[in-house]
Motif scaffolding. Structure first.
Motif, PDB file in Angstrom:
ATOM      1  N   LEU A 184     -52.146  42.803 -42.052  1.00 23.87           N
ATOM      2  CA  LEU A 184     -51.615  43.890 -41.214  1.00 23.87           C
ATOM      3  C   LEU A 184     -51.634  45.267 -41.880  1.00 23.87           C
ATOM      4  CD1 LEU A 184     -49.057  41.474 -39.927  1.00 23.87           C
ATOM      5  CD2 LEU A 184     -50.084  43.042 -38.321  1.00 23.87           C
ATOM      6  N   GLY A 185     -52.019  45.312 -43.150  1.00 25.24           N
ATOM      7  CA  GLY A 185     -52.025  46.606 -43.832  1.00 25.24           C
ATOM      8  C   GLY A 185     -50.641  46.972 -44.326  1.00 25.24           C
ATOM      9  N   ASP A 186     -50.532  48.191 -44.887  1.00 25.76           N
ATOM     10  CA  ASP A 186     -49.260  48.504 -45.547  1.00 25.76           C
ATOM     11  C   ASP A 186     -48.220  49.107 -44.618  1.00 25.76           C
ATOM     12  OD1 ASP A 186     -50.551  50.857 -45.260  1.00 25.76           O
ATOM     13  OD2 ASP A 186     -50.489  51.445 -47.375  1.00 25.76           O
ATOM     14  N   ASN A 187     -48.580  49.312 -43.355  1.00 27.86           N
ATOM     15  CA  ASN A 187     -47.605  49.950 -42.463  1.00 27.86           C
ATOM     16  C   ASN A 187     -46.711  48.920 -41.758  1.00 27.86           C
ATOM     17  OD1 ASN A 187     -46.392  52.184 -41.334  1.00 27.86           O
ATOM     18  ND2 ASN A 187     -47.582  51.964 -39.442  1.00 27.86           N
ATOM     19  N   ILE A 188     -46.163  48.011 -42.553  1.00 27.43           N
ATOM     20  CA  ILE A 188     -45.261  46.993 -41.977  1.00 27.43           C
ATOM     21  C   ILE A 188     -43.998  46.935 -42.831  1.00 27.43           C
ATOM     22  CG2 ILE A 188     -47.039  45.505 -40.972  1.00 27.43           C
ATOM     23  CD1 ILE A 188     -46.637  43.682 -43.510  1.00 27.43           C
ATOM     24  N   ILE A 189     -43.019  46.244 -42.283  1.00 27.24           N
ATOM     25  CA  ILE A 189     -41.811  45.927 -43.051  1.00 27.24           C
ATOM     26  C   ILE A 189     -41.865  44.429 -43.299  1.00 27.24           C
ATOM     27  CG2 ILE A 189     -39.285  45.801 -42.944  1.00 27.24           C
ATOM     28  CD1 ILE A 189     -40.377  48.623 -43.114  1.00 27.24           C
ATOM     29  N   PHE A 190     -41.599  44.031 -44.535  1.00 27.59           N
ATOM     30  CA  PHE A 190     -41.637  42.599 -44.833  1.00 27.59           C
ATOM     31  C   PHE A 190     -40.366  42.161 -45.557  1.00 27.59           C
ATOM     32  CE2 PHE A 190     -42.408  38.779 -47.215  1.00 27.59           C
ATOM     33  CZ  PHE A 190     -43.111  37.997 -46.309  1.00 27.59           C
ATOM     34  N   ALA A 191     -39.810  41.048 -45.105  1.00 27.24           N
ATOM     35  CA  ALA A 191     -38.670  40.451 -45.819  1.00 27.24           C
ATOM     36  C   ALA A 191     -38.831  38.940 -45.826  1.00 27.24           C
ATOM     37  CB  ALA A 191     -37.355  40.833 -45.145  1.00 27.24           C
ATOM     38  N   SER A 192     -38.415  38.320 -46.929  1.00 28.99           N
ATOM     39  CA  SER A 192     -38.462  36.857 -47.030  1.00 28.99           C
ATOM     40  C   SER A 192     -37.108  36.356 -47.517  1.00 28.99           C
ATOM     41  CB  SER A 192     -39.551  36.447 -48.020  1.00 28.99           C
ATOM     42  OG  SER A 192     -39.324  37.095 -49.254  1.00 28.99           O
ATOM     43  N   GLY A 193     -36.801  35.088 -47.202  1.00 32.55           N
ATOM     44  CA  GLY A 193     -35.516  34.518 -47.611  1.00 32.55           C
ATOM     45  C   GLY A 193     -35.439  34.291 -49.110  1.00 32.55           C
ATOM     46  N   SER A 194     -36.521  33.785 -49.695  1.00 32.45           N
ATOM     47  CA  SER A 194     -36.587  33.587 -51.144  1.00 32.45           C
ATOM     48  C   SER A 194     -37.377  34.746 -51.743  1.00 32.45           C
ATOM     49  CB  SER A 194     -37.269  32.249 -51.464  1.00 32.45           C
ATOM     50  OG  SER A 194     -36.468  31.185 -50.990  1.00 32.45           O
ATOM     51  N   PRO A 195     -37.158  34.999 -53.044  1.00 30.27           N
ATOM     52  CA  PRO A 195     -37.810  36.197 -53.607  1.00 30.27           C
ATOM     53  C   PRO A 195     -39.316  36.037 -53.801  1.00 30.27           C
ATOM     54  CG  PRO A 195     -36.575  34.995 -55.295  1.00 30.27           C
ATOM     55  CD  PRO A 195     -36.287  34.306 -54.013  1.00 30.27           C
ATOM     56  N   PHE A 196     -40.051  37.074 -53.473  1.00 34.18           N
ATOM     57  CA  PHE A 196     -41.480  37.185 -53.797  1.00 34.18           C
ATOM     58  C   PHE A 196     -41.654  38.515 -54.529  1.00 34.18           C
ATOM     59  CE2 PHE A 196     -41.903  34.260 -50.205  1.00 34.18           C
ATOM     60  CZ  PHE A 196     -43.007  33.492 -50.538  1.00 34.18           C
ATOM     61  N   SER A 197     -42.766  38.642 -55.258  1.00 32.79           N
ATOM     62  CA  SER A 197     -43.051  39.928 -55.908  1.00 32.79           C
ATOM     63  C   SER A 197     -43.634  40.893 -54.894  1.00 32.79           C
ATOM     64  CB  SER A 197     -44.070  39.745 -57.030  1.00 32.79           C
ATOM     65  OG  SER A 197     -43.567  38.827 -57.950  1.00 32.79           O
ATOM     66  N   ASN A 198     -43.499  42.186 -55.199  1.00 34.44           N
ATOM     67  CA  ASN A 198     -44.169  43.193 -54.368  1.00 34.44           C
ATOM     68  C   ASN A 198     -45.672  42.979 -54.463  1.00 34.44           C
ATOM     69  OD1 ASN A 198     -41.714  44.305 -53.765  1.00 34.44           O
ATOM     70  ND2 ASN A 198     -41.834  45.871 -55.355  1.00 34.44           N
ATOM     71  N   VAL A 199     -46.392  43.519 -53.492  1.00 31.16           N
ATOM     72  CA  VAL A 199     -47.837  43.282 -53.457  1.00 31.16           C
ATOM     73  C   VAL A 199     -48.577  44.580 -53.774  1.00 31.16           C
ATOM     74  CG1 VAL A 199     -49.756  42.512 -52.003  1.00 31.16           C
ATOM     75  CG2 VAL A 199     -47.472  41.532 -51.675  1.00 31.16           C
ATOM     76  N   ASP A 200     -49.476  44.490 -54.741  1.00 28.91           N
ATOM     77  CA  ASP A 200     -50.319  45.647 -55.056  1.00 28.91           C
ATOM     78  C   ASP A 200     -51.441  45.666 -54.028  1.00 28.91           C
ATOM     79  OD1 ASP A 200     -51.973  47.558 -56.019  1.00 28.91           O
ATOM     80  OD2 ASP A 200     -51.954  46.836 -58.109  1.00 28.91           O
ATOM     81  N   LEU A 201     -51.461  46.694 -53.212  1.00 24.49           N
ATOM     82  CA  LEU A 201     -52.421  46.702 -52.103  1.00 24.49           C
ATOM     83  C   LEU A 201     -53.788  47.244 -52.521  1.00 24.49           C
ATOM     84  CD1 LEU A 201     -49.889  47.925 -49.433  1.00 24.49           C
ATOM     85  CD2 LEU A 201     -50.773  45.616 -49.695  1.00 24.49           C
TER      86      LEU A 201
END
Ligand SMILES: NC(=O)C1=CN([C@@H]2O[C@H](COP(=O)(O)OP(=O)(O)OC[C@H]3O[C@@H](n4cnc5c(N)ncnc54)[C@H](O)[C@@H]3O)[C@@H](O)[C@H]2O)C=CC1
Ligand SMILES: CC(=O)C(=O)O
Ligand SMILES: [Mg+2]
Length: 625
Positions: free
Chosen positions: A482-499
């Motif tokens: 979807l590209g970087d113009n989204i909001i993302f949240a997860s229940g368990s932790p993930f690292s940020n994504v280098d786009l």
């Protein structure tokens, strides 16, 4: 006492009022307050090895020489007295070394190894354990909490060394009122109880589910500053329907099918009566009960006991805060929330809890009347294991019924009963796709591709299921499609994504851990006899307002876990304020209801802060019992 006064200006009205509470040189408001040098000592009724073997009082090599003499410890420890900082340094060297060497299993060997090492520290020295946890919360919350706690629960038979907390089983019927006195603490502030029937997204883990109650209470201590001597993890073992566990000779729980119906209720009723008889002021958090019972038990107890269900109510508050954050992240005011089209995958305790709360929030914004409440429901499309839920569904779950879509209306939208998630996303073009399904990968490439058609300027994806492998999608998948113009949240932790284009895709952790510690602490310090809807709403609103405009516009809608103690303080203060406004607050210890009513918002925060336990060694003094 000095620590407390340090935070309060001498001219403060709070100071003046609190001074009135000091009698006989004892500082009564925060009896739970840590005693460090110059503070009131802690009286113990044991000495010698009994002290070293008691994790509540043990300081290991940090016992001073005078304490070693007072407590008959001379000669039982290496002669060098070390500071708690050096003690921690030594522990960390060992932890880092072992975590590299350890090999515990194929999925994440280091995580389980770290858990074992931390657990051993928890078993021998609680003060030091919480000092390590608080100072390194970002690194170790994923170990003591989701995702690793899931792995711990799954492997509990092999990992079990020392018991922690209490076990009430179906075999204990008729005994609970007396067995509750087997617990050593006369004051218990927080109980987290589970029946193990739905642990994270891992299903029925029976007695092994105690791990989640322990993990949640670790956060109560680390984030809310609840005194670790006043927390109690509880497992109610009514059997398990997990065939593997029923057949496992190493399983530690009752090897019988789960009790159901009135028999089940009788066990839970007896437990509630027993704990509230011994500790009338305790707060009971229900955790990871299968949906079938989660709602029923909440309705059964919420007006008579001080309790709440974290999966239904805590998750709802966190989701509301996230959903409002997603609206702000689009550069729109929060009041635009009722215009959002929201597709929810999962209609269990968490999904339905979120739906009910989101609908009420929209209705409040639309005028807070029946018409607003009815019209708000048209903003939601709910998909469960059988697809889109409509009024055409046979044997529809009564909790999901209010969100069943009208068949004719769905026909006009090109949808039908049982339509697949991808079809729903294609037709609805939602602003938000929220997953609480416990199905890892449910937001497949096809679903995410379909979300490209969203009419939102900044679509939001909440992959809230736990643990990590159950997340509906990863942030990499979401950002890459979807590209970087989204909001993302997860229940368990993930690292940020280098786009790869100089941009970073921010991964928020949308987890009820941002609310339950503050809800518990605020309820405790307000002295409210119940946890009202208003108190929960106040908690959610405080979390929603916590993030600055600048952060939200960058896609950061939840705080970093490193700020969890601060956000918990803010949430607790908001809960107290609401309890006072609703006239529910009865006070806590020497802070009576009248005094509480007089506190300003800043004074409420001081009050919360100064009742939060800090992991400092108290001076120990022995007295014969
Ligand atoms: N992030 C957070 O703070 C929280 C996350 N959760 C997570 O939410 C998940 C669900 O929890 P509960 O609602 O209690 O579980 P549940 O088992 O009661 O509900 C699961 C729901 O998902 C639906 N589902 C199953 N397969 C599906 C599919 N293929 N497509 C769409 N829906 C499907 C089921 O029909 C059911 O309605 C768990 O993984 C849990 O860890 C729960 C509470 C808080
Ligand atoms: C976070 C939580 O409570 C759950 O996944 O069940
Ligand atoms: Mg839970």
């Amino acid at each position: 006492m000095a620590i407390f006064w340090k935070h309060v200006k001498s001219s403060s009205p709070l100071l003046q009022r609190l001074k009135r509470h000091i009698t006989g040189g004892h500082y009564l408001l925060s009896r739970s307050f840590t005693t460090t040098e110059g503070h009131r000592p802690t009286i113990v009724h044991k000495r010698s090895l009994d002290i070293l073997h008691d994790p509540w009082f043990n300081k290991g090599t940090a016992f001073s020489m005078t304490e070693r003499d007072r407590l008959d410890l001379r000669g039982l420890l290496p002669p060098n007295v070390v500071s708690s900082e050096v003690q921690i340094e030594r522990f960390m060297v060992d932890l880092k070394r072992l975590e590299v060497q350890a090999r515990d299993g194929p999925s994440d060997p280091n995580a389980l190894a770290k858990w074992r090492i931390l657990n051993r520290l928890h078993d021998r020295n609680e003060t030091m354990y919480y000092k390590v946890l608080i100072a390194n919360i970002e690194e170790y919350a994923p170990i003591v909490y989701t995702p690793t706690v899931g792995l711990v629960c799954q492997n509990y038979s092999g990992l079990f060394r020392r018991p922690r907390g209490m076990y009430f089983s179906a075999e204990d019927r008729g005994e609970m009122m007396s067995m509750v006195y087997n617990w050593p603490a006369d004051q218990v502030d927080m109980i987290v109880v589970t029946d193990g029937s739905r642990i994270l997204g891992l299903g029925d883990l029976g007695v092994q589910g105690i791990g989640i109650a322990i993990g949640k209470l670790d956060l109560y201590v680390a984030a809310a500053g609840i005194n670790p001597q006043r927390v109690l993890p509880v497992m109610i073992d009514v059997g398990t329907n997990n065939t593997k566990l029923l057949e496992d000779p190493l399983y530690l729980g009752l090897q019988q099918h789960r009790l159901d119906g009135d028999e089940y209720l009788a066990v839970i009723d007896e437990f509630m009566e027993a704990v509230f008889t011994r500790w009338p002021n305790v707060i009971v958090q229900f955790e990871d009960f299968q949906s079938k019972w989660a709602f029923k038990l909440l309705q059964r107890y919420r007006t008579t006991y001080r309790m709440f269900n974290d999966d239904v109510q805590g998750t709802a508050g966190v989701a509301i805060a996230g959903l409002l954050g997603a609206v702000r992240a689009q550069g729109r005011p929060m009041i635009d929330f009722p215009k959002q089209k929201i597709v929810v995958a999962g209609a269990g305790s968490a999904g339905i809890g979120v739906l009910n709360a989101a609908r009420k929030t929209m209705a409040r914004m639309l005028g807070n009347n029946e018409f607003a409440f009815q019209s708000a429901k048209s903003q939601f499309w709910v998909v469960d294991a059988k697809g889109l839920i409509t009024e055409g569904r046979e044997d529809i779950d009564p909790d999901a019924l209010p969100f069943a879509r009208n068949l004719k209306e769905m026909d006009r939208q090109g949808l039908r009963e049982g339509a697949s998630l991808v079809e729903v996303v294609k037709q609805v073009k939602p602003d938000v796709l929220l997953g609480l399904s416990a199905v890892g990968g449910l937001f497949s490439n096809e679903v995410l591709e379909a979300l490209k058609g969203s009419t939102s300027t900044r679509p939001a994806i909440f992959a809230m299921s736990n643990p990590t492998k159950n997340a509906e999608c990863t942030p990499e998948e979401a950002f890459s499609i979807l590209g970087d113009n989204i909001i993302f949240a997860s229940g368990s932790p993930f690292s940020n994504v280098d786009l790869g284009n100089g941009h970073i895709g921010h991964c928020n952790q949308g987890n009820n851990m941002y609310l339950f510690p503050g809800i518990g602490l605020g309820t405790l310090l307000s002295g409210s006899r119940i946890v009202s809807d208003g108190m929960l709403q106040a908690a959610a609103e405080r979390l929603a307002a916590y993030m600055s405009e600048e952060e939200v516009l960058k896609g950061v809608i939840f705080p970093s876990i490193s700020r969890i103690r601060d956000i918990t303080l803010e949430v607790a203060a908001a809960v107290i304020k609401e309890a006072v406004e609703e006239d529910l607050a009865e006070g806590y210890h020497e802070m009576d209801a009248r005094e509480l009513h007089r506190l300003s918002p800043d004074e409420i925060k001081d009050y919360v802060k100064n009742n939060m336990w800090n992991p400092e060694y108290p001076t120990l003094v022995y007295r014969h019992e």
